[in-house]
Design an enzyme around this catalytic site. Sequence first.
Site, short mmCIF file in Angstrom:
data_model
loop_
_atom_site.label_atom_id
_atom_site.label_comp_id
_atom_site.label_asym_id
_atom_site.label_seq_id
_atom_site.Cartn_x
_atom_site.Cartn_y
_atom_site.Cartn_z
N GLY A 2 -9.51 1.68 -1.76
CA GLY A 2 -8.24 1.23 -2.13
C GLY A 2 -7.98 -0.02 -2.47
O GLY A 2 -7.29 -0.59 -3.70
N GLU A 17 -2.40 4.83 -1.90
CA GLU A 17 -1.95 5.28 -1.08
C GLU A 17 -3.36 5.24 -0.19
O GLU A 17 -4.21 6.05 -0.25
CB GLU A 17 -1.34 6.56 -1.17
N CYS A 73 -2.92 12.40 5.57
CA CYS A 73 -2.40 10.93 5.71
C CYS A 73 -1.10 10.64 6.59
O CYS A 73 -0.92 9.59 6.90
CB CYS A 73 -2.38 10.46 4.23
#
Lengths: 494, 494
Positions: B205, B224, B261
């Site tokens: 990310g 995310e 997550c």
Amino acid sequence: MTQDLEAILTAADAAARSFADTEPHARAKALVAVADALEANADELVGIAMDETGLGEPRLRGELTRTAVQLRLFADTVVAGAYLDVRIDAADPGFVLGVRPDVRRYLVPLGPVVNFAASNFPFAFSVAGGDTASALAAGCPVILKGHSGHPELSRRTAEVVADALAGAGMPAGTFQLVTGQEAGVAVLKDARVKAGSFTGSIPAGRMLADIAAARPAPIPFFGELGSVNPVFATQAAIDERGAVIAAGYVTSVSGSAGQLCTKPGFLFLPYGHGLDEAIASAAAEVAPHRMLNPRIAAGYRQRREVILGTQGVRVIHAGDIEIHGDGQGSATPTIVAVSLETLLDERDTLLEEAFGPLSILVEHGADAALAELVPQLFEGNLTATVHAGGDEAGGALEALVRVLTEHAGRVLFDGWPTGVAVTPAMQHGGPWPATTNDSSTSVGTAAITRFLRPVAYQGAPEALLPAPLKTANPWGVPQSFSPAGESVHWGSKA
Amino acid sequence: MTQDLEAILTAADAAARSFADTEPHARAKALVAVADALEANADELVGIAMDETGLGEPRLRGELTRTAVQLRLFADTVVAGAYLDVRIDAADPGFVLGVRPDVRRYLVPLGPVVNFAASNFPFAFSVAGGDTASALAAGCPVILKGHSGHPELSRRTAEVVADALAGAGMPAGTFQLVTGQEAGVAVLKDARVKAGSFTGSIPAGRMLADIAAARPAPIPFFGELGSVNPVFATQAAIDERGAVIAAGYVTSVSGSAGQLCTKPGFLFLPYGHGLDEAIASAAAEVAPHRMLNPRIAAGYRQRREVILGTQGVRVIHAGDIEIHGDGQGSATPTIVAVSLETLLDERDTLLEEAFGPLSILVEHGADAALAELVPQLFEGNLTATVHAGGDEAGGALEALVRVLTEHAGRVLFDGWPTGVAVTPAMQHGGPWPATTNDSSTSVGTAAITRFLRPVAYQGAPEALLPAPLKTANPWGVPQSFSPAGESVHWGSKA
């Protein structure tokens, strides 16, 4: 000047929570106290500003009023509470996706913000300007990096702001000033700072945006950079009110010596528009205006010379820029014309923003495919403007408006982009390089959203909910409520 | 697989305007058509997903239903039109800041979006997942970078989505699939792409966020990344319902083999909690669950070994991770306990996310200053959870909730963070590194805002206004109206 950055950052960090927790009326009163204090010190502040920026007294008094009113508008915004975007989902054991818990969401302040002030609006985009007002309204402490173009005004305004906030009971560290590029960068890099905003040039804005993005924990950065604000006038508009358009154009180009981010840099006109003389004579009546500072004056003189020396450029009104012994410059408007073909040929020279009272007429054939040309000519802009005839319609006009919407944050009709209204619906921002972040505005009450982030509470007892999310709603804020028993309405009927 | 990226980008770019211009009912019907098509192909898609991800059939059927319902929720959102945030300022010659023009503002689609799919939700955060649904609902064409963990499912789902959109009359290029990291990066760098979204690891990310920020024209990137989702249970909560907490904890840690997550990575408990046996016996009852893919299985095994080998770690339930000949792994939950002091001493080892069914009990004294410790221990998280007694109150609890609000996007009470509800008020996002951009959510109807930007029209004739801004309001969307004659109310009374 010595400044203890560590102490400043520590104070901002220490203030963040208690300032965030101020009740709406207390925070609003603090904003109004700042507005009152600015107006109470108007004579002194305007005097310093005239001296440091060369801008005229009426303009500066108007700008100070705007700055104060802006703070009051944000006080209203804080009390009204719609900016909190409160959403409440009732618990729903029969929700279409299975048991839905009680979830309540609103926006909370990000924490300390660093604002980089602009040179060209010593009040409205500087120490107590829109970025400061919206960040304070959001509940974020502000570290203000003053602009070197008006150092004494920055220092005095910062005193006025900090004193007013302290007098209104806000925590120490709610508002602080730093000076110097190095200090600004150090603050932007500090982990305690949670967002940045900026108004200035493309190179400086890009440098700061890159710094914000490259931090170990990146932060949002809201930069307003460059814009050339193209205007398009149709033959029907010229037939109806050519003289009014010519006069309005020159006023918009020359106000504040053209040192406005919304100055119209290009006016597209059909061949045979016949406005040369009206434009030239209006430009000839504009008195010399001092430029903001020697750096800007020198940069403008250079840019003007490059444009005047470009092949195919026809002078409508030459104007002038005179540099005095102290480096300060005085300018009168320069208006030139080029054919659309020349603009395309010399795009690398002509399309760059000229920060000063210079603008370019672009003459084109009646059948020029303007809508198709816009994406080839322009990157993002703050504004784009169309002057059309009163009952003009049709595909070409609609296509032009459509493409301008894609390239600008504000599309105007039969007006001029300078003089941005501060209202709930205003949008001051646009695709890169007009801004670093075109999903936000730096003018108008929507600017507050830049300094907030959402937090949801799930299954929380009433006693532990923050005030805006409580069922009892002690602050009386708007709450968007999704009751139990709702289904997916539209899809199920489709 | 060969893929013609230039053709894909050209098609997305070509689709952008006509897809943006689809009327609400047409766009909503297209979203519903995708939902219907997913459900019509559920047996085939779930079968492929079971094979490629090792996730169980009930979980995958539930996830497919969630994915379809999510699309229908966004269809409702599109038709309701509140997401357009329409603001209309009436012209007001007497406005406190001088003449106020007619200004009308709403949100328009950004243009083509690239979504990077996740491995762990092959439906809900993959090809037809929340990022795709919210981008399509916003009116943005989607280029979907499929995850290598479920290639055949990605290919088939993309066919189902593209066929349903085409059948609903949406332009070609509205939805396209690309595969491979290199292709995803190339798309993210392309000037025709206007935003990116991602669900995955912190290193990936960060790399993509940096690429988005470093483009010649930077674009918003919504990633995310990682979260350890701390949970805090008070002695009063344990006294009331210790067994329920122990069972809920193990369920939340072990569901989908902990590859969520929002899995609770840490459970803070006071010394003498007495839950060891309840937790151990609940963990012992969990059947082995295949991990998503060999890479995740190998990474989890390594991480688990590091934690088990750390000094001061006490095993509550050892569990296991077995790697088979084909590289696939099967895991049962591993629960360990450390003292708060050990967590502080070994923070560099213990605080990193373990992506799999492992969680750490953190045992502390009754008087531990948890609120003060949270900022020392945790960066940003998606969630934080508090289990308190039914009538528990007081400063320590309030202080803990307050600090958790600063460190997470969602704060839960007496529940578990896994199983995120898809509702208007949901917030799935949080301070870095939970997300790259904590002012947005990737779950819930508010996710649509990520792919929109504001545009204002000033002084536009009714005929040239887009439908949502017309006074006639043909789409019947909510319009927030500021009438003429309003002043600054609150400030003037202060």
